[in-house]
Design a protein around this motif. Structure first.
Motif, short mmCIF file in Angstrom:
data_model
loop_
_atom_site.label_atom_id
_atom_site.label_comp_id
_atom_site.label_asym_id
_atom_site.label_seq_id
_atom_site.Cartn_x
_atom_site.Cartn_y
_atom_site.Cartn_z
N ALA A 1 0.32 -1.28 -0.49
CA ALA A 1 0.12 -0.15 -0.17
C ALA A 1 0.97 0.95 0.28
O ALA A 1 1.90 1.44 0.49
CB ALA A 1 -0.71 -0.16 1.44
N GLN A 2 0.26 2.57 -0.42
CA GLN A 2 0.85 3.79 -0.32
C GLN A 2 0.98 3.92 0.82
O GLN A 2 -0.61 4.03 1.64
CB GLN A 2 0.49 4.97 -1.35
CG GLN A 2 0.84 4.56 -2.45
CD GLN A 2 0.70 5.92 -3.55
OE1 GLN A 2 0.52 6.84 -2.85
NE2 GLN A 2 1.57 5.81 -4.19
N VAL A 3 2.12 4.54 1.44
CA VAL A 3 1.98 5.01 3.15
C VAL A 3 1.78 6.72 2.99
O VAL A 3 2.72 6.89 2.25
CB VAL A 3 2.59 4.44 3.83
CG1 VAL A 3 2.91 5.19 5.29
CG2 VAL A 3 2.06 3.59 4.36
N ASP A 4 1.35 7.50 3.91
CA ASP A 4 1.39 9.19 3.61
C ASP A 4 2.73 9.20 4.80
O ASP A 4 2.50 8.50 6.00
CB ASP A 4 0.13 9.49 4.54
CG ASP A 4 0.50 11.34 4.53
OD1 ASP A 4 1.33 11.42 4.36
OD2 ASP A 4 -0.82 11.27 5.31
N LEU A 5 3.32 9.90 4.55
CA LEU A 5 4.87 10.69 5.05
C LEU A 5 4.25 11.97 5.80
O LEU A 5 5.16 11.90 6.47
CB LEU A 5 5.72 9.77 4.40
CG LEU A 5 6.37 8.87 3.76
CD1 LEU A 5 7.09 8.84 3.06
CD2 LEU A 5 6.40 8.07 5.59
N GLY A 6 3.50 12.43 4.93
CA GLY A 6 3.29 13.58 5.93
C GLY A 6 2.32 14.43 5.35
O GLY A 6 2.50 15.23 4.03
N HIS A 7 1.63 14.51 6.15
CA HIS A 7 0.33 15.79 5.64
C HIS A 7 -0.02 15.24 4.35
O HIS A 7 -0.45 16.35 3.67
CB HIS A 7 0.52 17.21 5.91
CG HIS A 7 0.90 17.68 7.48
ND1 HIS A 7 0.16 17.42 8.36
CD2 HIS A 7 2.49 17.08 7.68
CE1 HIS A 7 1.37 17.66 9.50
NE2 HIS A 7 1.89 17.78 8.95
N GLN A 8 0.17 13.67 3.44
CA GLN A 8 -0.72 13.65 2.85
C GLN A 8 -0.10 14.61 1.37
O GLN A 8 -0.60 15.21 0.19
CB GLN A 8 -2.72 13.79 2.17
CG GLN A 8 -3.32 13.45 3.21
CD GLN A 8 -4.92 12.74 2.75
OE1 GLN A 8 -5.23 14.54 2.05
NE2 GLN A 8 -5.15 13.11 3.87
N LYS A 9 1.05 14.33 1.38
CA LYS A 9 2.09 15.22 1.05
C LYS A 9 3.09 14.43 0.16
O LYS A 9 3.34 14.24 -1.15
CB LYS A 9 2.85 16.84 0.88
CG LYS A 9 1.63 17.62 1.05
CD LYS A 9 1.97 19.89 1.57
CE LYS A 9 1.28 20.20 2.14
NZ LYS A 9 0.35 20.94 1.21
N VAL A 10 3.31 13.76 0.54
CA VAL A 10 4.80 12.79 0.69
C VAL A 10 4.09 11.44 0.71
O VAL A 10 3.88 10.83 1.64
CB VAL A 10 6.30 12.96 1.33
CG1 VAL A 10 7.27 11.91 1.18
CG2 VAL A 10 6.74 14.60 1.15
#
Length: 140
Positions: free
Chosen positions: A57-66
């Protein structure tokens, strides 16, 4: 019959009660109910995400930007906020079970808070009617 000064004093006293007690109490209980609604939403979102977990899965690393790709083992343990600042390590099935119970509890809490909001609103409305009636007495 009461004179106009006594009625004016009662109006001022009651208006002070409304402004200093009832209105702040209404704001407090409304804010508390809003926080409970948000917590309910968060737990529902968590349950939905846990049901849709995929091994990759894709994981959000920072405030839905990375975002980054991440592998996830469904047997892994996750941290779940259980209230009062505490987090507990749970497996996915345990987390879903806990969230379901927490949602039921929060729905009951929200029902209680909404009832309190309604009581305070009714008290404010009756206070307004009392103030109007007292104002009419001064006008006589």
């Amino acid at each position: 019959m009461e004179d106009k000064e006594d009625v004016a004093d009662r109006i001022a006293e009651y208006q002070t009660f409304v402004d200093q007690v009832l209105r702040p109490e209404l704001q407090t209980v409304q804010r508390s109910a809003g926080e409970t609604v948000q917590e309910l939403k968060d737990y529902n979102d968590l349950v939905n995400r846990l049901h849709r977990l995929e091994p990759l899965a894709q994981v959000d690393l920072g405030h839905q930007k990375v975002f980054c790709q991440a592998e996830f083992d469904p047997d892994n343990i996750i941290l779940v906020h259980v209230g009062m600042g505490f987090h507990v390590e749970l497996t996915i099935p345990e987390a879903v079970s806990f969230c379901s119970k927490r949602i039921q509890f929060l729905e009951h809490v929200l029902e209680t808070k909404r009832a309190k909001v309604k009581r305070v609103e009714e008290h404010l409305e009756s206070s307004s009617l009392i103030l109007q009636e007292l104002s009419k007495q001064i006008g006589r």
